[in-house]
Design an enzyme around this catalytic site. Sequence first.
Site, short mmCIF file in Angstrom:
data_model
loop_
_atom_site.label_atom_id
_atom_site.label_comp_id
_atom_site.label_asym_id
_atom_site.label_seq_id
_atom_site.Cartn_x
_atom_site.Cartn_y
_atom_site.Cartn_z
CB SER A 297 127.07 40.03 -7.44
OG SER A 297 125.79 39.84 -7.09
CG ASP B 46 126.58 46.28 -4.06
OD1 ASP B 46 127.41 46.04 -3.15
OD2 ASP B 46 126.11 45.80 -4.53
CG HIS C 70 127.25 42.22 -2.56
ND1 HIS C 70 126.42 43.02 -3.58
CD2 HIS C 70 126.91 40.86 -2.99
CE1 HIS C 70 126.14 42.21 -4.66
NE2 HIS C 70 126.31 41.29 -4.59
#
Length: 329
Positions: free
Chosen positions: A183, A107, A77
């Site tokens: 992230s 992901d 993402h």
Amino acid sequence: MDYEWSSSDAGLSDVIPDEGVDEAPLFDSYSRAVIGAAAKVAPSVGHIQVRGADGKGGGSGSGFLVTPDGYMLTNSHVVHGAKDLRVRFPDGSVRTAYPVGDDPDTDLAVIQVHGAGLQAVELGTTQGLKVGQLALALGNPLGFDHSVTAGVIGALGRSLRGQAGRQIEDVIQTDAALNPGNSGGPLVDSRGRAIGVNTATILGAQGLCFAIGIDTARFVLQEILRHGRVRRAKLGVAAQTVHLPRRIGHALERDIDTGVRVAAIEPGSPATAAGLIPGDLVIDLDGTALASVDRLHRLLDADAIGRSVPVRVLRGGAIIEKTVRLEAR
């Protein structure tokens, strides 16, 4: 009613130190572990800056080097659909990065930077991890470059719903603080070995942060480097998890009260060739009972590609046996 703790309470004497105990060495040892691990890993963690496919400004996140020739792990993402990637490292260098492969189902993504003097993070394993052990998260939260947070592993073996709709397995729960920008950065142990890829928090919650286990990340990395993508088998159905009437459960001699119902069939797919139709209730695939779509997804791994396997469905009150040859997705 107030409760007064006493020295006779079971176990308290083992965890509450005597007043004369010097706790400074314990804190010094903890500090040295955090400092050492952070210093070992930090040079390998980059701040990824993303330009979108339309050429306009995009988001940002983190990533970390896993090979000396510049391959980096990050989150799907963070870089999915990116046209232009730049990675800034703690030494001040900024390098152009190139997408290598992307796996929204977990992901995870792999990108590559070029140049000399690249230092890779040592990859650990999720095997043998213990709830309560030290965990450090490195990344670039909210634009604050090269930050470190410390906490512990709160739980192991969690599942997390990915953006692609599939369950991500082997997820680590930690209270090492994560924020937007973390992230794709590494979760590491006290020896500076990557044990996860930081991926998510729960909005409104405190101390509930999640990292994809490094064993999953290693598998995705190997698949992308070898094949350019993560290979998975395809059945060719759109399906949903449904509750089964009690009488059907009894007839099938199943303890579980859910199953997988076929909602649609992809033309020309293995399911079409096998004769499956919308409305079929898939009882089992290759001898494994199916209680949910997530269970079906787990069976459709790379090992299943090219195999002909039995499938049983319930159709019109009768159990029908078929054989389906699974293809690469």
